[in-house]
Design a protein around this motif. Structure first.
Motif, PDB file in Angstrom:
ATOM      1  N   GLU A  75      23.318  38.814  30.120  1.00  0.00           N
ATOM      2  CA  GLU A  75      24.179  39.306  29.158  1.00  0.00           C
ATOM      3  C   GLU A  75      23.759  38.998  27.704  1.00  0.00           C
ATOM      4  O   GLU A  75      24.627  39.696  27.041  1.00  0.00           O
ATOM      5  N   GLY A  76      23.095  38.279  27.417  1.00  0.00           N
ATOM      6  CA  GLY A  76      22.552  37.949  26.162  1.00  0.00           C
ATOM      7  C   GLY A  76      21.489  38.733  25.615  1.00  0.00           C
ATOM      8  O   GLY A  76      20.984  38.565  24.578  1.00  0.00           O
ATOM      9  N   ALA A  80      23.223  43.595  19.425  1.00  0.00           N
ATOM     10  CA  ALA A  80      24.611  42.728  18.741  1.00  0.00           C
ATOM     11  C   ALA A  80      25.720  43.780  18.699  1.00  0.00           C
ATOM     12  O   ALA A  80      26.853  43.103  19.026  1.00  0.00           O
ATOM     13  N   ASP A  81      25.492  44.978  18.811  1.00  0.00           N
ATOM     14  CA  ASP A  81      26.511  46.038  18.921  1.00  0.00           C
ATOM     15  C   ASP A  81      27.038  46.029  20.457  1.00  0.00           C
ATOM     16  O   ASP A  81      27.672  47.340  20.744  1.00  0.00           O
ATOM     17  N   GLY A  82      26.311  45.546  21.320  1.00  0.00           N
ATOM     18  CA  GLY A  82      26.444  45.935  22.581  1.00  0.00           C
ATOM     19  C   GLY A  82      25.832  46.916  23.435  1.00  0.00           C
ATOM     20  O   GLY A  82      25.721  47.126  24.667  1.00  0.00           O
ATOM     21  N   SER A  83      24.910  47.606  22.711  1.00  0.00           N
ATOM     22  CA  SER A  83      24.403  48.693  23.295  1.00  0.00           C
ATOM     23  C   SER A  83      22.943  48.081  24.044  1.00  0.00           C
ATOM     24  O   SER A  83      22.803  46.685  23.622  1.00  0.00           O
ATOM     25  N   LEU A  84      22.152  48.696  25.108  1.00  0.00           N
ATOM     26  CA  LEU A  84      21.146  48.150  25.621  1.00  0.00           C
ATOM     27  C   LEU A  84      19.992  47.847  24.848  1.00  0.00           C
ATOM     28  O   LEU A  84      19.566  48.751  23.748  1.00  0.00           O
ATOM     29  N   ALA A  90      14.774  51.102  28.543  1.00  0.00           N
ATOM     30  CA  ALA A  90      13.639  51.397  29.532  1.00  0.00           C
ATOM     31  C   ALA A  90      13.649  51.336  30.950  1.00  0.00           C
ATOM     32  O   ALA A  90      13.194  52.427  31.602  1.00  0.00           O
ATOM     33  N   PHE A  91      14.209  50.365  31.277  1.00  0.00           N
ATOM     34  CA  PHE A  91      14.762  49.993  32.706  1.00  0.00           C
ATOM     35  C   PHE A  91      15.521  51.326  33.191  1.00  0.00           C
ATOM     36  O   PHE A  91      15.248  51.895  34.330  1.00  0.00           O
ATOM     37  N   ALA A 148       6.546  51.181  29.118  1.00  0.00           N
ATOM     38  CA  ALA A 148       7.383  51.912  27.997  1.00  0.00           C
ATOM     39  C   ALA A 148       8.081  51.170  26.936  1.00  0.00           C
ATOM     40  O   ALA A 148       8.083  51.406  25.660  1.00  0.00           O
ATOM     41  N   ALA A 149       8.584  49.839  27.288  1.00  0.00           N
ATOM     42  CA  ALA A 149       9.214  49.258  26.368  1.00  0.00           C
ATOM     43  C   ALA A 149       8.385  48.517  25.471  1.00  0.00           C
ATOM     44  O   ALA A 149       8.792  48.235  24.261  1.00  0.00           O
TER      45      ALA A 149
END
Length: 160
Positions: A75-76, A80-84, A90-91, A148-149
């Motif tokens: 979850e952390g 910060a804006d909640g986006s992945l 990449a997953f 990819a990440a």
């Protein structure tokens, strides 16, 4: 006994028995159910979190051992804006998840690898993720997602 720790940047505390596992404290005590309990024997890696920057299988650590620590769960990992995060995206983009049960642990383990080795080889990714089991046999796409990440091309990832 009372434990206090910083979880995903937030100070938390709770009363635990000496035998309470960190995974139980996180899931039941803090409502952070993204950390999964898969085997309770530290074999599958579904419960992987970061404790003071180290990759830890939270089913093999008592909550009391994390007293005063900085803990990061899946979850952390979001921005910060909640986006992945780049890794989480990449997953998703490379279908590095099937049922999703292993995904939080895989992401946490992959994050450690990418922090230590920003452009890992395919062999390094495979080696680092050996402690995490995917029962859906999604390893090929998980490897592609981690590569990819890291900003690398994934067209040449071997299907093993």
């Amino acid at each position: 006994m009372k434990v206090q720790m910083r979880v995903n940047g937030r100070q938390v505390s709770g009363e635990v028995e000496g035998r309470t596992l960190l995974v139980t404290f996180l899931r039941d005590g803090q409502g952070l159910t993204g950390t999964h309990t898969g085997c309770d024997t530290s074999q599958c890696g579904a419960c992987t979190v970061h404790v003071d920057g180290l990759q830890v299988k939270s089913c093999s650590m008592f909550a009391a051992e994390a007293d005063g620590a900085e803990v990061t769960t899946i979850e952390g990992m979001a921005n910060a804006d909640g986006s992945l995060s780049v890794l989480q995206q990449a997953f998703q983009d490379h279908h590095g998840l099937q049922c999703g049960f292993c995904t939080p642990g895989m992401v946490m383990a992959a994050a450690t690898l990418l922090e230590q080795t920003p452009e890992p080889t395919e062999a390094q990714v495979r080696h680092h993720l050996q402690g995490n089991i995917c029962r859906c046999t999604g390893y090929h796409n998980i490897i592609k997602a981690v590569m990819a990440a890291s900003g690398q091309q994934v067209t040449q990832v071997a299907a093993e």
